[in-house]
Design an enzyme around this catalytic site. Structure first.
Site, PDB file in Angstrom:
ATOM      1  N   HIS A  58       0.770  -1.351  -0.058  1.00 29.66           N
ATOM      2  CA  HIS A  58      -0.028   0.004   0.071  1.00 29.66           C
ATOM      3  C   HIS A  58       0.824   1.490   0.053  1.00 29.66           C
ATOM      4  O   HIS A  58       2.253   1.388   0.266  1.00 29.66           O
ATOM      5  CB  HIS A  58      -0.742   0.025   1.045  1.00 29.66           C
TER       6      HIS A  58
ATOM      7  N   GLU B  64      -2.961  -7.826   7.093  1.00 28.70           N
ATOM      8  CA  GLU B  64      -1.595  -7.718   7.568  1.00 28.70           C
ATOM      9  C   GLU B  64      -1.753  -8.791   8.753  1.00 28.70           C
ATOM     10  O   GLU B  64      -2.677  -8.856   9.529  1.00 28.70           O
ATOM     11  CB  GLU B  64      -1.100  -6.245   7.815  1.00 28.70           C
TER      12      GLU B  64
END
Length: 178
Positions: A9, A84
């Protein structure tokens, strides 16, 4: 032979503040949004052929993926397995903390309330096995630094120290072939 691309990201508020995000949501900064847009432009300019974008449900990865999708026209969908790793007690602590660096080398450590590296490996390896079973389709995975480590370890042998030290820059793109 199948291909999968991986990107991390764009920059987040907690990246700037040097905090561990883990499973905690931290939004993109203005620079993070710009990085995601530039990634989309790069994919177009380089003619990278991708059939679908799979992204982590965390807002930083979702926003990145949606920017890329909007620019490239590549369809995108959420993939829960790309979330994550939960770093338990280390969430929001300094990224370069000495105690955390040691804990990351212990693959069965749950970080007091988080997720072990082995559990993370199971879900990421299962996802990659599913993708490998579709050799005619190319994916871009939009996720996180911890996920990048695990994806790389699926394709390449790594020692514990190399694994725990591996990093990918925001919106850097990696290519892996099955």
């Amino acid at each position: 032979m199948g291909t999968v691309y991986f990107t991390r990201h764009g920059q987040t508020v907690w990246n700037v503040e040097n905090k561990i995000c883990g499973a905690t949501d931290s939004p993109l900064t203005d620079l993070g949004h710009e990085q995601a847009i530039e990634l989309g432009k790069k994919i177009l300019a380089e003619g990278i052929q991708i059939d679908e974008i799979l992204y982590s449900p965390l807002i930083r990865a979702k926003a990145t993926a949606l920017h890329v999708s909007e620019i490239t026209g590549i369809p995108a969908r959420e993939e829960i397995r790309l979330k994550e790793q939960n770093f338990g007690k280390y969430e929001s602590t300094p990224r370069d903390g000495e105690e955390f660096a040691k804990a990351k080398c212990n693959f069965i450590c749950s970080f007091e309330g988080g997720e072990t590296m082995l559990h993370l490996a199971q879900r990421i390896y299962n996802l990659l096995d599913d993708i490998k079973a579709q050799p005619d389709k190319t994916y871009l995975l939009v996720a996180h630094n911890g996920i990048a480590r695990m994806v790389k370890s699926y394709f390449e042998d790594m020692g514990n120290e190399e694994f725990s030290a591996f990093k990918i820059k925001n919106c850097e793109i990696l290519k892996f072939e099955f």
